[in-house]
Motif scaffolding. Sequence first.
Motif, PDB file in Angstrom:
ATOM      1  N   ALA A 140       0.709  -1.578  -0.108  1.00  0.00           N
ATOM      2  CA  ALA A 140       0.617   0.140   0.009  1.00  0.00           C
ATOM      3  C   ALA A 140       0.602   1.329   0.136  1.00  0.00           C
ATOM      4  O   ALA A 140       0.572   2.394  -0.739  1.00  0.00           O
ATOM      5  N   PHE A 141       1.990   1.132   0.761  1.00  0.00           N
ATOM      6  CA  PHE A 141       2.502   2.452   0.865  1.00  0.00           C
ATOM      7  C   PHE A 141       3.032   2.584  -0.485  1.00  0.00           C
ATOM      8  O   PHE A 141       3.522   4.027  -1.412  1.00  0.00           O
ATOM      9  N   SER A 142       3.741   1.683  -1.226  1.00  0.00           N
ATOM     10  CA  SER A 142       4.458   1.202  -2.476  1.00  0.00           C
ATOM     11  C   SER A 142       3.452   2.068  -3.802  1.00  0.00           C
ATOM     12  O   SER A 142       4.063   2.749  -4.344  1.00  0.00           O
ATOM     13  N   ARG A 143       2.365   1.600  -3.623  1.00  0.00           N
ATOM     14  CA  ARG A 143       1.568   1.905  -4.264  1.00  0.00           C
ATOM     15  C   ARG A 143       1.074   3.769  -4.052  1.00  0.00           C
ATOM     16  O   ARG A 143       0.623   4.668  -5.198  1.00  0.00           O
ATOM     17  N   LEU A 144       0.586   4.397  -2.486  1.00  0.00           N
ATOM     18  CA  LEU A 144       1.179   5.608  -3.086  1.00  0.00           C
ATOM     19  C   LEU A 144       1.612   6.115  -3.083  1.00  0.00           C
ATOM     20  O   LEU A 144       1.836   7.507  -4.150  1.00  0.00           O
ATOM     21  N   PHE A 145       3.094   5.506  -3.263  1.00  0.00           N
ATOM     22  CA  PHE A 145       3.998   6.637  -3.866  1.00  0.00           C
ATOM     23  C   PHE A 145       4.343   6.714  -5.320  1.00  0.00           C
ATOM     24  O   PHE A 145       5.137   7.533  -5.281  1.00  0.00           O
ATOM     25  N   SER A 146       3.973   5.692  -5.077  1.00  0.00           N
ATOM     26  CA  SER A 146       4.139   5.519  -7.052  1.00  0.00           C
ATOM     27  C   SER A 146       2.572   6.849  -7.736  1.00  0.00           C
ATOM     28  O   SER A 146       3.108   7.073  -8.481  1.00  0.00           O
ATOM     29  N   GLN A 147       1.339   6.063  -7.239  1.00  0.00           N
ATOM     30  CA  GLN A 147       0.760   7.321  -7.512  1.00  0.00           C
ATOM     31  C   GLN A 147       0.735   8.718  -7.761  1.00  0.00           C
ATOM     32  O   GLN A 147       0.534   9.849  -8.049  1.00  0.00           O
ATOM     33  N   ILE A 148       1.784   9.221  -6.099  1.00  0.00           N
ATOM     34  CA  ILE A 148       2.117  10.590  -6.203  1.00  0.00           C
ATOM     35  C   ILE A 148       3.149  10.545  -7.197  1.00  0.00           C
ATOM     36  O   ILE A 148       2.725  11.937  -7.433  1.00  0.00           O
ATOM     37  N   SER A 149       4.377   9.722  -6.766  1.00  0.00           N
ATOM     38  CA  SER A 149       5.274   9.998  -8.461  1.00  0.00           C
ATOM     39  C   SER A 149       4.503  10.705 -10.173  1.00  0.00           C
ATOM     40  O   SER A 149       4.905  11.343 -10.694  1.00  0.00           O
ATOM     41  N   ASP A 150       3.424  10.201 -10.275  1.00  0.00           N
ATOM     42  CA  ASP A 150       2.717   9.620 -11.200  1.00  0.00           C
ATOM     43  C   ASP A 150       1.746  11.287 -11.944  1.00  0.00           C
ATOM     44  O   ASP A 150       1.622  11.777 -12.932  1.00  0.00           O
ATOM     45  N   VAL A 151       1.057  11.534 -10.209  1.00  0.00           N
ATOM     46  CA  VAL A 151       0.641  12.733 -10.177  1.00  0.00           C
ATOM     47  C   VAL A 151       1.234  13.957 -10.552  1.00  0.00           C
ATOM     48  O   VAL A 151       1.469  15.170 -11.248  1.00  0.00           O
ATOM     49  N   GLU A 152       2.500  13.695 -10.300  1.00  0.00           N
ATOM     50  CA  GLU A 152       3.748  15.308  -9.722  1.00  0.00           C
ATOM     51  C   GLU A 152       4.147  15.338 -11.104  1.00  0.00           C
ATOM     52  O   GLU A 152       3.770  16.040 -11.729  1.00  0.00           O
ATOM     53  N   LEU A 153       4.250  14.513 -12.191  1.00  0.00           N
ATOM     54  CA  LEU A 153       4.317  14.114 -13.268  1.00  0.00           C
ATOM     55  C   LEU A 153       3.311  15.645 -14.354  1.00  0.00           C
ATOM     56  O   LEU A 153       3.916  16.185 -14.891  1.00  0.00           O
ATOM     57  N   THR A 154       2.319  14.904 -14.117  1.00  0.00           N
ATOM     58  CA  THR A 154       1.159  15.269 -14.811  1.00  0.00           C
ATOM     59  C   THR A 154       0.744  16.506 -14.293  1.00  0.00           C
ATOM     60  O   THR A 154       0.622  17.691 -15.014  1.00  0.00           O
ATOM     61  N   ASN A 155       1.376  17.382 -13.392  1.00  0.00           N
ATOM     62  CA  ASN A 155       1.458  18.606 -12.366  1.00  0.00           C
ATOM     63  C   ASN A 155       2.705  19.385 -13.466  1.00  0.00           C
ATOM     64  O   ASN A 155       2.994  21.032 -13.634  1.00  0.00           O
ATOM     65  N   PHE A 156       3.643  18.985 -13.087  1.00  0.00           N
ATOM     66  CA  PHE A 156       4.505  19.278 -14.200  1.00  0.00           C
ATOM     67  C   PHE A 156       4.321  19.832 -15.583  1.00  0.00           C
ATOM     68  O   PHE A 156       4.174  20.958 -15.986  1.00  0.00           O
ATOM     69  N   VAL A 157       3.846  19.048 -16.291  1.00  0.00           N
ATOM     70  CA  VAL A 157       3.063  19.375 -17.424  1.00  0.00           C
ATOM     71  C   VAL A 157       2.538  20.587 -17.332  1.00  0.00           C
ATOM     72  O   VAL A 157       2.475  21.191 -18.303  1.00  0.00           O
ATOM     73  N   ARG A 158       1.407  20.288 -16.616  1.00  0.00           N
ATOM     74  CA  ARG A 158       0.021  21.451 -16.195  1.00  0.00           C
ATOM     75  C   ARG A 158       0.558  22.956 -15.907  1.00  0.00           C
ATOM     76  O   ARG A 158       0.362  23.855 -16.447  1.00  0.00           O
ATOM     77  N   SER A 159       2.240  22.742 -15.621  1.00  0.00           N
ATOM     78  CA  SER A 159       2.539  24.131 -14.327  1.00  0.00           C
ATOM     79  C   SER A 159       2.751  24.553 -15.842  1.00  0.00           C
ATOM     80  O   SER A 159       2.796  25.962 -15.783  1.00  0.00           O
ATOM     81  N   HIS A 160       3.005  24.353 -17.229  1.00  0.00           N
ATOM     82  CA  HIS A 160       3.234  25.264 -17.910  1.00  0.00           C
ATOM     83  C   HIS A 160       2.378  25.648 -19.121  1.00  0.00           C
ATOM     84  O   HIS A 160       2.248  26.002 -20.107  1.00  0.00           O
ATOM     85  N   LEU A 161       1.075  25.448 -18.383  1.00  0.00           N
ATOM     86  CA  LEU A 161      -0.167  26.171 -19.005  1.00  0.00           C
ATOM     87  C   LEU A 161      -0.860  27.463 -17.812  1.00  0.00           C
ATOM     88  O   LEU A 161      -1.131  26.601 -17.086  1.00  0.00           O
ATOM     89  N   PRO A 162      -0.551  28.378 -18.223  1.00  0.00           N
ATOM     90  CA  PRO A 162      -0.392  29.401 -17.712  1.00  0.00           C
ATOM     91  C   PRO A 162      -1.974  29.488 -17.656  1.00  0.00           C
ATOM     92  O   PRO A 162      -2.835  30.583 -16.207  1.00  0.00           O
ATOM     93  N   PHE A 163      -2.728  29.232 -18.308  1.00  0.00           N
ATOM     94  CA  PHE A 163      -4.030  29.741 -18.186  1.00  0.00           C
ATOM     95  C   PHE A 163      -5.514  28.068 -17.290  1.00  0.00           C
ATOM     96  O   PHE A 163      -6.318  28.786 -17.199  1.00  0.00           O
ATOM     97  N   VAL A 164      -4.057  27.498 -16.169  1.00  0.00           N
ATOM     98  CA  VAL A 164      -4.717  27.467 -14.936  1.00  0.00           C
ATOM     99  C   VAL A 164      -4.250  27.161 -13.511  1.00  0.00           C
ATOM    100  O   VAL A 164      -2.986  27.067 -13.353  1.00  0.00           O
ATOM    101  N   PRO A 165      -5.321  27.734 -13.038  1.00  0.00           N
ATOM    102  CA  PRO A 165      -4.510  28.684 -11.622  1.00  0.00           C
ATOM    103  C   PRO A 165      -4.038  27.251 -10.992  1.00  0.00           C
ATOM    104  O   PRO A 165      -4.464  26.256 -11.082  1.00  0.00           O
ATOM    105  N   TYR A 166      -3.251  27.932 -10.471  1.00  0.00           N
ATOM    106  CA  TYR A 166      -2.779  26.508  -9.382  1.00  0.00           C
ATOM    107  C   TYR A 166      -3.387  26.444  -8.422  1.00  0.00           C
ATOM    108  O   TYR A 166      -3.483  25.202  -7.826  1.00  0.00           O
ATOM    109  N   HIS A 167      -4.254  27.121  -7.633  1.00  0.00           N
ATOM    110  CA  HIS A 167      -4.794  27.242  -6.405  1.00  0.00           C
ATOM    111  C   HIS A 167      -6.385  26.176  -7.106  1.00  0.00           C
ATOM    112  O   HIS A 167      -6.828  25.691  -6.702  1.00  0.00           O
TER     113      HIS A 167
END
Length: 101
Positions: free
Chosen positions: A36-63
Amino acid sequence: MKNKLYVSILHRQVYPAPNLAPWEFAIEADGRVEEAFSRLFSQISDVELTNFVRSHLPFVPYHLDKENHQIDLRTMKLYALVHEFGDEESKKFVESLPYFR
């Protein structure tokens, strides 16, 4: 069978021995909890990658970015596991977090 495991939320790892790497929490758990720990760690890494891509789109506010909430949710689940399977010191620390007030 429960084993003593050492969890690092910071490094997103679970270790079978205390001297392998830095860790924050000692827990008593079986292989299902370790998975369960490993799965959650992996999911967080996947979401962070999505966030990295999204961070380059200025029309979506971070909050307003729902992926940030997904990281928060998984982080709360990690600390809930630490609280459930951790020693008394770990439980006290988790209870002091704003997530659990």
